[in-house]
Structure formats: C-alpha cells, structure tokens
Design a protein around this motif. Sequence first.
Motif, PDB file in Angstrom:
ATOM      1  N   THR A 367      -0.392  14.275   5.548  1.00  0.00           N
ATOM      2  CA  THR A 367      -1.598  14.827   5.637  1.00  0.00           C
ATOM      3  C   THR A 367      -3.032  13.922   5.055  1.00  0.00           C
ATOM      4  O   THR A 367      -3.747  14.327   5.192  1.00  0.00           O
ATOM      5  N   GLN A 368      -2.371  12.551   4.680  1.00  0.00           N
ATOM      6  CA  GLN A 368      -3.450  11.822   4.480  1.00  0.00           C
ATOM      7  C   GLN A 368      -3.540  10.725   5.438  1.00  0.00           C
ATOM      8  O   GLN A 368      -4.339   9.907   5.562  1.00  0.00           O
ATOM      9  N   VAL A 385       9.807  14.566  11.412  1.00  0.00           N
ATOM     10  CA  VAL A 385       9.807  15.590  10.277  1.00  0.00           C
ATOM     11  C   VAL A 385       8.452  15.051   9.442  1.00  0.00           C
ATOM     12  O   VAL A 385       8.352  13.846   9.071  1.00  0.00           O
ATOM     13  N   LEU A 386       7.437  15.902   9.262  1.00  0.00           N
ATOM     14  CA  LEU A 386       6.075  15.615   8.588  1.00  0.00           C
ATOM     15  C   LEU A 386       6.176  16.188   7.038  1.00  0.00           C
ATOM     16  O   LEU A 386       6.509  17.599   7.139  1.00  0.00           O
ATOM     17  N   ALA A 387       6.072  15.618   6.464  1.00  0.00           N
ATOM     18  CA  ALA A 387       5.813  16.139   4.900  1.00  0.00           C
ATOM     19  C   ALA A 387       4.594  15.975   4.282  1.00  0.00           C
ATOM     20  O   ALA A 387       4.088  14.740   4.369  1.00  0.00           O
ATOM     21  N   GLY A 388       3.866  17.087   3.565  1.00  0.00           N
ATOM     22  CA  GLY A 388       2.656  16.886   3.015  1.00  0.00           C
ATOM     23  C   GLY A 388       1.976  18.224   2.455  1.00  0.00           C
ATOM     24  O   GLY A 388       2.740  19.027   2.503  1.00  0.00           O
ATOM     25  N   ASP A 389       0.735  18.223   2.169  1.00  0.00           N
ATOM     26  CA  ASP A 389       0.032  19.344   1.717  1.00  0.00           C
ATOM     27  C   ASP A 389      -1.216  19.303   2.009  1.00  0.00           C
ATOM     28  O   ASP A 389      -2.186  18.188   1.545  1.00  0.00           O
ATOM     29  N   HIS A 390      -1.713  19.860   3.001  1.00  0.00           N
ATOM     30  CA  HIS A 390      -3.069  19.983   3.625  1.00  0.00           C
ATOM     31  C   HIS A 390      -4.149  20.425   2.413  1.00  0.00           C
ATOM     32  O   HIS A 390      -5.447  20.465   2.784  1.00  0.00           O
ATOM     33  N   LEU A 391      -3.776  21.071   1.403  1.00  0.00           N
ATOM     34  CA  LEU A 391      -4.619  21.229   0.424  1.00  0.00           C
ATOM     35  C   LEU A 391      -4.896  20.308  -0.607  1.00  0.00           C
ATOM     36  O   LEU A 391      -5.355  20.543  -1.758  1.00  0.00           O
ATOM     37  N   GLN A 392      -4.448  19.166  -0.402  1.00  0.00           N
ATOM     38  CA  GLN A 392      -4.691  17.973  -1.227  1.00  0.00           C
ATOM     39  C   GLN A 392      -5.440  17.016  -0.538  1.00  0.00           C
ATOM     40  O   GLN A 392      -6.132  17.425   0.366  1.00  0.00           O
ATOM     41  N   LEU A 393      -5.344  15.656  -0.807  1.00  0.00           N
ATOM     42  CA  LEU A 393      -6.358  14.945  -0.327  1.00  0.00           C
ATOM     43  C   LEU A 393      -6.060  14.720   1.242  1.00  0.00           C
ATOM     44  O   LEU A 393      -5.061  14.543   1.688  1.00  0.00           O
ATOM     45  N   PRO A 394      -7.160  14.854   1.955  1.00  0.00           N
ATOM     46  CA  PRO A 394      -7.036  14.589   3.622  1.00  0.00           C
ATOM     47  C   PRO A 394      -7.272  13.164   3.951  1.00  0.00           C
ATOM     48  O   PRO A 394      -7.582  12.451   2.848  1.00  0.00           O
ATOM     49  N   PRO A 395      -7.274  12.698   5.009  1.00  0.00           N
ATOM     50  CA  PRO A 395      -7.274  11.290   5.458  1.00  0.00           C
ATOM     51  C   PRO A 395      -8.942  10.935   5.058  1.00  0.00           C
ATOM     52  O   PRO A 395      -9.625  11.660   4.955  1.00  0.00           O
ATOM     53  N   THR A 396      -9.019   9.469   4.906  1.00  0.00           N
ATOM     54  CA  THR A 396     -10.409   9.101   4.322  1.00  0.00           C
ATOM     55  C   THR A 396     -10.862   8.799   5.771  1.00  0.00           C
ATOM     56  O   THR A 396     -10.649   8.176   6.737  1.00  0.00           O
ATOM     57  N   VAL A 397     -12.214   9.222   5.986  1.00  0.00           N
ATOM     58  CA  VAL A 397     -13.141   9.274   7.232  1.00  0.00           C
ATOM     59  C   VAL A 397     -14.510   8.963   6.734  1.00  0.00           C
ATOM     60  O   VAL A 397     -15.241   9.566   6.050  1.00  0.00           O
ATOM     61  N   LEU A 398     -14.844   7.668   7.471  1.00  0.00           N
ATOM     62  CA  LEU A 398     -16.449   7.115   6.933  1.00  0.00           C
ATOM     63  C   LEU A 398     -17.281   7.619   7.444  1.00  0.00           C
ATOM     64  O   LEU A 398     -18.453   8.093   7.506  1.00  0.00           O
ATOM     65  N   SER A 399     -17.091   8.017   9.070  1.00  0.00           N
ATOM     66  CA  SER A 399     -18.311   8.150   9.903  1.00  0.00           C
ATOM     67  C   SER A 399     -18.478   9.724   9.752  1.00  0.00           C
ATOM     68  O   SER A 399     -17.384  10.640  10.019  1.00  0.00           O
ATOM     69  N   ALA A 400     -19.746  10.189   9.897  1.00  0.00           N
ATOM     70  CA  ALA A 400     -19.952  11.781   9.763  1.00  0.00           C
ATOM     71  C   ALA A 400     -19.658  12.037  11.198  1.00  0.00           C
ATOM     72  O   ALA A 400     -18.982  13.245  11.202  1.00  0.00           O
ATOM     73  N   ARG A 401     -20.017  11.528  12.344  1.00  0.00           N
ATOM     74  CA  ARG A 401     -19.638  11.856  13.518  1.00  0.00           C
ATOM     75  C   ARG A 401     -18.201  12.106  13.675  1.00  0.00           C
ATOM     76  O   ARG A 401     -17.569  13.105  14.314  1.00  0.00           O
ATOM     77  N   GLY A 408     -10.869  14.005  10.472  1.00  0.00           N
ATOM     78  CA  GLY A 408     -10.318  14.120   9.152  1.00  0.00           C
ATOM     79  C   GLY A 408      -9.138  15.217   9.142  1.00  0.00           C
ATOM     80  O   GLY A 408      -8.672  15.491   7.896  1.00  0.00           O
ATOM     81  N   THR A 409      -9.175  15.821  10.239  1.00  0.00           N
ATOM     82  CA  THR A 409      -7.890  16.773  10.183  1.00  0.00           C
ATOM     83  C   THR A 409      -6.543  16.307  10.454  1.00  0.00           C
ATOM     84  O   THR A 409      -6.505  15.568  11.765  1.00  0.00           O
ATOM     85  N   SER A 410      -5.572  16.099   9.693  1.00  0.00           N
ATOM     86  CA  SER A 410      -4.252  15.473   9.966  1.00  0.00           C
ATOM     87  C   SER A 410      -3.579  16.282  11.111  1.00  0.00           C
ATOM     88  O   SER A 410      -3.770  17.392  11.067  1.00  0.00           O
ATOM     89  N   LEU A 411      -2.623  15.581  11.586  1.00  0.00           N
ATOM     90  CA  LEU A 411      -1.630  16.294  12.602  1.00  0.00           C
ATOM     91  C   LEU A 411      -0.959  17.122  11.997  1.00  0.00           C
ATOM     92  O   LEU A 411      -0.571  18.335  12.395  1.00  0.00           O
ATOM     93  N   GLU A 413      -1.763  19.221   9.479  1.00  0.00           N
ATOM     94  CA  GLU A 413      -2.831  20.369   9.186  1.00  0.00           C
ATOM     95  C   GLU A 413      -3.125  21.131  10.377  1.00  0.00           C
ATOM     96  O   GLU A 413      -3.033  22.258  10.518  1.00  0.00           O
ATOM     97  N   ARG A 414      -3.106  20.428  11.515  1.00  0.00           N
ATOM     98  CA  ARG A 414      -3.495  21.090  12.879  1.00  0.00           C
ATOM     99  C   ARG A 414      -2.357  21.686  13.129  1.00  0.00           C
ATOM    100  O   ARG A 414      -2.499  23.119  13.646  1.00  0.00           O
ATOM    101  N   LEU A 415      -1.096  21.195  13.085  1.00  0.00           N
ATOM    102  CA  LEU A 415       0.306  21.919  13.658  1.00  0.00           C
ATOM    103  C   LEU A 415       0.449  23.349  12.643  1.00  0.00           C
ATOM    104  O   LEU A 415       0.894  24.164  13.152  1.00  0.00           O
ATOM    105  N   ALA A 416       0.267  22.877  11.351  1.00  0.00           N
ATOM    106  CA  ALA A 416       0.426  24.107  10.283  1.00  0.00           C
ATOM    107  C   ALA A 416      -0.363  25.123  10.779  1.00  0.00           C
ATOM    108  O   ALA A 416       0.178  26.296  10.916  1.00  0.00           O
ATOM    109  N   GLY A 417      -1.729  24.891  11.373  1.00  0.00           N
ATOM    110  CA  GLY A 417      -2.645  26.032  11.952  1.00  0.00           C
ATOM    111  C   GLY A 417      -1.841  26.893  12.883  1.00  0.00           C
ATOM    112  O   GLY A 417      -2.234  28.116  13.558  1.00  0.00           O
ATOM    113  N   LEU A 418      -1.403  25.926  13.928  1.00  0.00           N
ATOM    114  CA  LEU A 418      -0.783  26.491  15.236  1.00  0.00           C
ATOM    115  C   LEU A 418       0.527  27.180  15.224  1.00  0.00           C
ATOM    116  O   LEU A 418       0.888  28.119  15.562  1.00  0.00           O
ATOM    117  N   TRP A 419       1.463  26.709  14.316  1.00  0.00           N
ATOM    118  CA  TRP A 419       2.736  27.021  14.002  1.00  0.00           C
ATOM    119  C   TRP A 419       2.916  28.226  13.030  1.00  0.00           C
ATOM    120  O   TRP A 419       3.738  29.053  12.944  1.00  0.00           O
TER     121      TRP A 419
END
Length: 622
Positions: A367-368, A385-401, A408-411, A413-419
């Motif tokens: 999730t980082q 197999v991906l392991a993490g916690d999308h309720l802890q630190l997300p990836p660091t992204v500098l650009s507002a755009r 800043g949405t990790s793979l 987190e995206r798949l957890a929302g889908l599956w």
Amino acid sequence: MDFSAHLQRLAQLLAAEREEERRRFAEARDRLSVAEREARGMLLADVEAVEESGLAGRALVAFGKPGGGTVPVGGARIGVGSPVRLSRRREPSPDAPEGVVARRTRGRVSVLFDEPPPDWVTDGRVLVELEASPVTWERLSGGLARMAESREGRRWHGPLSGAAPRLGAAPPGPPAASLNPEQRRALELAERSLDLSLVHGPPGTGKTTVLVELVRRAAARGEPVLACAPSNLAVDNLVERLAAAGVDGVRVGHPARVLPSVLSATLEARVEDHEAARIAAGLVREALDLRRDARKRKQRRGPGRFSEAREAERQARALLAEARALEARAEAEVLSRAPVVLATLTGLDGPALAGRRFALAVVDEATQAVEPAAYLALLRADRAVLAGDHLQLPPTVLSARAAEGGLGTSLFERLAGLWGEAAMVTLLEQHRMNEAIMRFPSEALYQGRLRAHPAVAHHAIDGAPLELLDTSGRGFEEETPEGSDSKANPGEAELAAAEVERILAAGVAPGDVAVIAPYDGQVQRLRALLAARCDQGLEVDTVDGFQGREKEAVVVSLTRANEAGEVGFLSDVRRMNVALTRARKKLVVVGDGATVARHPFYEAFVRHAQETGAWRSAWERA
C-alpha cells in the motif's frame, strides 16, 4: 474498466509527478543559496575527503567538515541510500560524479561511487548535494509500457481490471499450526490463487508472518520466489524474517542501501567466493593502485607526467570495466541457484535480474507503492500476493495533479475496493500493542474488530500504557524554521524530550524508545535536544520513517498549535494511525488539544483519552 485507458492515465500522472520533482529541485537550486539548501537538508557544504576505501568492489569516500566538525543535523535528508552529486562551490564541474550515501554519522557522510571519482573530489572542499534520480521514473514508465504491450503484461489485464479472482486447489502440505485463524485463511487463499490475492494487515497483525510462511512453503516445493517491497527497509525486514524461518534468500540492491545486519545476504557478499569474483576483486585493487599512482605522477615535476597519469587512469578504468563483467557472470550463477530473490520494486529492473521469471511474487507494504511500481513485480511472476494496509501510509506523491488523478491510490487499495473479501483476508489479532494503546485505532478505523493477543494485551512499562499530554494554555506555539517550509514547536519539543527522560528513568533502554513527529522541522529540533540519547540508540524520525516498525515506548509530538486550528497534513488520519500504533507498551502523545481537536479524528481521540483516564494536562509536567 477500460484498462488501456487506465494505463495511459497512469503514464500521464507519472509524467506529472516526475516533472514536479524536477521543478522542486531546480527551484531550490535557482532560488536558494548554498546555506539555505544546507539548512533544508538538501546539501552538505564545504566538506572534504577524510578517508578512501572500498565497498563491494566500488570506491568509498568519507567526507567530513574541516577540523572534524559535526556534519549539520539539517542535512538529515541526505541519508543512507540517497543519490548525491559532488561539485565545487565556485568552479563548474562538468565531470561532477554521482554516488550513493553508504554511511552517515554525526561527523561523516560516506559516498559510494561505481567508479573512482575525479581527483578534485578528494583533493579539496566539495559540496554533496541531494539528486533527483531519473532511474526510478524510467523503470516505472518502462513497466507501464510492458504491462500494455508485452505477453507477460497482457495476461494481467483481467485481474487488474477487476475480473473475479481465479482459485484452484491448495497445494498439499501440513496445516500452519503457528498461525491464528485469519492468518491461516490468508495463507490458504494465497496458495489457492491462480493470479492475485491480497493480505490486509492492520498494525501488528502479522501480515509479514503470513508472507514468510507462504514463501517458505513455495521454496520447499522448489518454486522460485521473488520477495519485494517499496522500500529498502521493508525488504531488509523480509530478509531477516526469512532467515529466521530457515529460508535462504539473496538480497539484490546497492550495498549502500542495505542494513549492515543483512549485508551477508547481499548478492555482492554471495559472489565473493566465486572464482570470477575473486579475479574481479584483484582487478579492482590493481585499478585503485593505478589511480593512486596517477595522482602521484601529477604531483611530480618533469616532462610527460600528465600523459603518464592519463594512461594510468585509462588502464584503471579498463580494469574496472573488466572486473564488472566478471562480477556480472558470478552474479548470474548465484541468482540461478537462489530459492528466493529479494529486492525493492524499482530495483527489480536493474541489470542483475534481467530476463528472470518467478513462480510467485510477494509484495510486502504494497500500500506504500504507486500502482506502476507493483506492476514491476507482477511482470516477473506467474502469480502474486500483495500485503499491506490501505488505512496506513499511502504512496508518497508530490504533484497535486498526480494526487488528484489517483496516483496516490495503490494497486492494493484499488483492488480491495473492487474485490472486497472475495480475494482479500483481513487479519484481526495483533501481537504488538497493549490493549489500551490498540483500542482507539481499532474503534476509529477498523470497526472495533481488532483484538490483542493475550501475550501483549496487558504488557506495560508502568500503570499508564496510553497518555495524552494536552499542552492547551501552555503557550507552546508552532513556528516555521528559517529557510524551511516545515513546522516546529520548541516548547512542545522540550516537553516531549522530558517525557523521553521519564521513560528512560523507568529503566527502558534508549534503543527501545522512539520519538515521532509529523514534521521534519520538529524532528530536527528533537534530534538536537536529544543528541546524546540518539548516540545511545534512541531514534527520532518522521511518521513516514516508522511505517512497519515498533518500539517498546514511543513519544509522539503532534507539533501543530495555532489559533486557526489548522492541522495541515495531520488531516490525513492514515498518518496518525501509523504514529499511534508503533508502541508496544507505552505511548505518550504530546499535542495542543485546542488546535487538533477541531478535526473530528483528533476530537474523538481527545474524548477517548478523557473517558479512559489517559488525558493529562501538560501543566502537570511543569
């Protein structure tokens, strides 16, 4: 979803992020003086070489302040693993070499060069400046292109578009008696998955334990395994955990970025006994001798000394090139025999692993990682197999755009929302925190589902496992340090330092204590106040630096204190989730309740502390 369009959008967001990093570095160089850049931690000014040696076949040069002075604390952004460029203050340096920081102490910073640097680097005072490396962006962009166009990439389009995960029969093997029920379910799902599964691990619940058991079983079946993570620290943790489980792994990565405790597992260390590597080491020594001889020739008088020096330098470079070729051959043979290979996600596309594939890839702290980084592992494996916690630190992204576009949405987190639970198991029993420390994060973020293992539920240092020291009314105001865009709070820092001393007086070793602050400006002030304790093993770092780690006791300085009630990026409660869940037996949070409680999450935390008897006024510590 239209996966091709998704890949194109990710490419655009990556380009925006890369441009933002370039812009920030360029702006700092153009707008800030050398002294201001040094104050912001982007540069070390006027240091000189104090020692030359070697590490893993490369040139290692240690730099320090003239007269043995302390390297400025403000330069802490230049840490182990940082890419740096060496230059002179007043003269242009067209041959300015780039290197990687291998070691850092209060008095020295040691830089590792792939080839010996020019003479001027070791003959006078130089600037050591943090660099924005293009390598990461090139590898991420390359991964996107392969995911779109290659056969290895196209096979992932279905799962990554949200198609229902495919499951098969679990491979034969004894039940994992040492795992709790949720961990066993996660292991079973991972072993049955024919493409991709997720292990959701809230703080302290043992997601890495599940990955280690999964890797151990796959390696025992003779399946080649790739184990990786976004950060070097997380990869090194995997190396240590696998070694403790009896699994032999080879760590791929620059030696400067590897913890000393796992150096023996690095690819460089494993090839040392290889015949080709022994020959290469001799060539490196010969090359360094030639280079020293060339330097002496330049200092002599008489005709021809410069041409002789240039010839010696040419021979040295040729020897180094031959040594690297021999090392590459030895590395390939070592890797071909390794049951498990470990590397950072962006390190997977280095030359050492070119063309290698694996039956299984596991990604810890997934999730980082930005989504394209996770692709680099998937492209090399049959299943993952991906392991993490999308309720802890997300990836660091500098650009507002880029952030607004979803980079800043990790793979994960995206798949957890889908599956949801169709391809994900959430671990619920945590093995780290006293129950009193666990309770608020569990209620606020995990629907109150976490439970403390009996072995940790009541372990404590004193009778107050959780304390909130509310500084409201003490006059501890935040400030912006000169030459910085960060935040600091001097009064709160002194109170936090005093809390550290109280904990140490209770018999806790400095190495078992950490101080965490969300702002680098506050971290620097705390390090200055606690410098002697830091020398004894105390750690002071940002929240981001402590993801995935734990200590017996932790002091958290919230820093923000202002009449407007502004909390800045504390409003991302995932960051505070990390800060509140690092402590095993004692957590002290120091902050201005009048400021932070204007945010609903912190208002709930203050109320929780009051209701459970954990709230204290800072006036009690006066």
